[in-house]
Design an enzyme around this catalytic site. Structure first.
Site, mmCIF file in Angstrom:
data_model
loop_
_atom_site.group_PDB
_atom_site.id
_atom_site.type_symbol
_atom_site.label_atom_id
_atom_site.label_comp_id
_atom_site.label_asym_id
_atom_site.label_seq_id
_atom_site.Cartn_x
_atom_site.Cartn_y
_atom_site.Cartn_z
ATOM 1 C CG HIS A 180 -2.196 0.778 0.985
ATOM 2 N ND1 HIS A 180 -2.406 2.006 1.551
ATOM 3 C CD2 HIS A 180 -3.295 0.510 0.240
ATOM 4 C CE1 HIS A 180 -3.590 2.457 1.176
ATOM 5 N NE2 HIS A 180 -4.154 1.570 0.378
ATOM 6 C CG HIS A 201 -5.786 5.565 -3.263
ATOM 7 N ND1 HIS A 201 -4.560 5.013 -3.000
ATOM 8 C CD2 HIS A 201 -6.663 4.970 -2.416
ATOM 9 C CE1 HIS A 201 -4.688 4.125 -2.014
ATOM 10 N NE2 HIS A 201 -5.949 4.075 -1.657
ATOM 11 C CG HIS A 336 -8.129 4.745 5.211
ATOM 12 N ND1 HIS A 336 -6.966 4.028 5.371
ATOM 13 C CD2 HIS A 336 -8.755 4.201 4.135
ATOM 14 C CE1 HIS A 336 -6.885 3.084 4.443
ATOM 15 N NE2 HIS A 336 -7.963 3.167 3.683
ATOM 16 C CG PHE A 353 -2.928 6.488 1.093
ATOM 17 C CD1 PHE A 353 -4.057 5.844 1.561
ATOM 18 C CD2 PHE A 353 -3.087 7.472 0.123
ATOM 19 C CE1 PHE A 353 -5.322 6.157 1.084
ATOM 20 C CE2 PHE A 353 -4.347 7.793 -0.356
ATOM 21 C CZ PHE A 353 -5.467 7.140 0.120
ATOM 22 C CG HIS A 366 -9.305 -1.611 1.266
ATOM 23 N ND1 HIS A 366 -9.627 -0.971 0.086
ATOM 24 C CD2 HIS A 366 -8.634 -0.706 2.027
ATOM 25 C CE1 HIS A 366 -9.167 0.255 0.121
ATOM 26 N NE2 HIS A 366 -8.568 0.448 1.288
#
Length: 596
Positions: A180, A201, A336, A353, A366
């Protein structure tokens, strides 16, 4: 460890005019397909992190490793530097191939430790095309709050083994978490476009990338415990019983626990799907109803087309931040921010992130996002289907599989989860019934109508959007926006969606920004998702250090206009209400379009 290597994207350009660089206007995502004829031919490839004097020789060898055949129209989003020199042969393209490398993630101005920025995976020069296993058992991903003791023990065992592996092992939790960071925090440059970073993203890559990511994460866990039926749980945050952090992740003695979470958001507290940091969350039934309303807005009323749900197209050479789909924007982002530890400088783990994958809860979060992709396609509406553009379908990623082999996968192979060998446990969807009419007397008459009887009935006048923008959003802002067509028939509404486009949303990437959008409302500052006039929110996960972010947001409003009694209005009044980051975001423009 799973890792993305090549991202081949067909070069047929989405926009009608390709003579100038594309700006961030989301409205161009909705051009008729007849206008999508221009071809943008650039070639990208991958190479090693270190310079090599035999680049071309190594490039040709590596090209053979991935099959040796690419369409000349393909664009490769090069993510090199992972597996030795892996550039694509220049002979496959009409123009020379440039090269790039995997470097530090574009995360923070000053990381507390260099490991935070170094996310590149272990090298491997051998690549093969992915083939689904034959006779694989169907895996059922359970709702986390419904998992029994035996399942939790099994997941704990798998995670304990994964955490115990050497950090440079492709199956280790450290390497899984680094995925990620690398692919969502700009560790890679696009080959052929110097200094153009990539990020999965804010585009149509968001859903399929994370689906493949979870697929291999799950398969690896099953391999570690010798159970091919093992499936990861999903955090069922769209249902009241599943809104708190699941108990299995809150056990401090469990390898599923992560200490870098918000201590004030531990179970039994329920998640606020419209969380904004600066505003207090509703409580009790009001919170549950607000969460239902968010889910209904993002899944049903505001995302009736593939572009609205998946996000904007993302092709080689284009800016990495463009236009997120409805669900990515909200509530994905709120989960998040709500989960991350506010005591950490950057909101780690989930709140950033580069560190989000370090929290095992991330994968269950997710999984529910992935579940929503399946659900969205079953909802009423003729346009609720996967993207058919070959640029999307043929985009490809490389992942380490459960056998430590590096495999190439395509998006077209992940649109059906049964083909991938898994389904989700069925639970009720209470938010499907969350559509509510406007409050009596509210939301009507603010948009200017034709045929007004007298001056006493004239609505309050707000400035036209063209006269206001660009403008810093430092307080409540109301503007009038003309509609391209009013009083549309039901058939027209089913064929084409009316869309509110907010362009040029610009801010510093390190800032958390959130603002709400309302149509024809009268007390927006006190309003929220429970108000029928609520159109949606813009929010972000901070990630871009020392960079200005410029993005657009599109909201489907056909159904909402009916709910606020504005179907016959010539104009609508749009209100933007800053919740977090007041005075730190500029709005470039706003307009309404109609698109199929």
């Amino acid at each position: 460890m799973a890792s993305l290597q090549f991202l081949p994207l067909k070069a047929s350009h989405l926009y009608a005019n390709t003579t100038t660089p594309h700006n961030s206007s989301t409205s161009q995502f909705f051009l008729n397909r007849e206008n999508r004829k221009h071809v943008f031919k650039k070639s990208l490839a991958c190479r090693a992190a270190k310079d090599n004097t035999n680049d071309q020789e190594n490039a040709n060898d590596s090209f053979k490793n991935v099959g040796g055949k690419f369409d000349r129209r393909d664009i490769l989003l090069g993510l090199g530097g992972l597996y030795g020199t892996t550039a694509v042969s220049q002979a496959a393209f009409a123009s020379p191939v440039d090269a790039t490398k995997c470097g530090n993630a574009d995360t923070l101005p000053t990381c507390t430790n260099i490991k935070d920025a170094n996310c590149c995976p272990p090298p491997n020069p051998n690549i093969s095309d992915f083939i689904f296993p034959t006779n694989q058992p169907l895996r059922v991903r359970p709702a986390a709050q419904l998992a029994d003791k035996k399942y939790i023990e099994k997941y704990n065992k798998a995670m304990q083994i994964m955490r115990s592996l050497p950090k440079d092992h492709p199956h280790s939790f450290a390497q899984q978490a680094a995925i990620h960071c690398a692919y969502c925090d700009s560790a890679y440059e696009m080959v052929g476009f110097p200094n153009v970073k990539m990020d999965v993203h804010f585009s149509w890559l968001f859903f399929p990338f994370h689906r493949w990511y979870l697929y291999f994460y799950e398969k690896i866990l099953g391999k570690l415990i010798g159970d091919p039926t093992f499936a990861i749980p999903y955090w069922n945050w769209d249902s009241p019983d599943g809104m708190p952090i699941p108990d299995m992740f809150a056990d401090r003695s469990s390898p599923l626990y992560d200490k870098l979470r918000d201590d004030n958001h531990q179970p039994p507290l329920k998640i606020d799907l419209n969380y904004s940091k600066s505003n207090p969350s509703p409580v009790g039934n009001e919170l549950i109803e607000a969460n239902y309303r968010v889910m209904y807005t993002q899944m049903v009323s505001s995302s009736k087309t593939p572009e609205l749900f998946f996000g904007g197209a993302y092709r080689g050479g284009e800016p990495q931040v463009k236009a997120a789909g409805a669900l990515e924007n909200q509530p994905h982002t709120q989960l998040h921010i709500w989960t991350g530890d506010p005591e950490q400088k950057y909101g780690e783990d989930m709140g950033r992130f580069f560190s989000a994958g370090r929290d095992p809860l991330f994968y269950s979060h997710h999984a529910n996002v992935d579940r929503m992709w399946n659900i969205w396609k079953t909802l009423p509406g003729k346009n609720r289907k996967d993207i058919e553009d070959p640029d999307w379908l043929d985009s490809a990623f490389l992942f380490y599989d459960e056998n430590e082999k590096l495999v190439r996968v395509k998006i077209r192979d992940c649109v059906d989860t049964k083909k991938m060998g898994y389904v989700y446990q069925d639970v009720p969807l209470p938010w499907l019934g969350a559509r509510k009419p406007p409050k009596k007397g509210k939301g009507k008459g603010l948009g200017k109508k034709s045929g007004v009887a007298n001056a006493a009935e004239m609505p309050q006048v707000f400035p036209n959007a063209n006269q206001v923008f660009p403008k810093v959003l430092d307080g409540l802002l109301k503007v009038t926006i003309p509609r391209p067509k009013k009083s549309r028939s039901q058939e027209e509404k089913e064929d084409e969606e009316e869309i509110l486009v907010i362009d040029g949303i610009e801010y510093d990437g390190d800032e958390y920004i959130k603002f709400d959008v309302f149509l024809n409302d009268e007390d927006e500052v006190e309003s929220g998702p429970n108000n029928a006039e609520f159109a949606g929110s813009y929010s972000n996960v901070p990630s871009k250090s020392n960079n200005r972010v410029k993005v657009s947001m599109s909201l489907g409003i056909t159904e909402l206009l009916e709910d606020v009694g504005a179907d016959d209005d010539d104009n609508i009044v749009v209100a933007l209400v800053p919740r977090t980051g007041k005075g730190k975001v500029t709005i470039g423009g706003a307009k309404i379009i109609i698109s199929s």
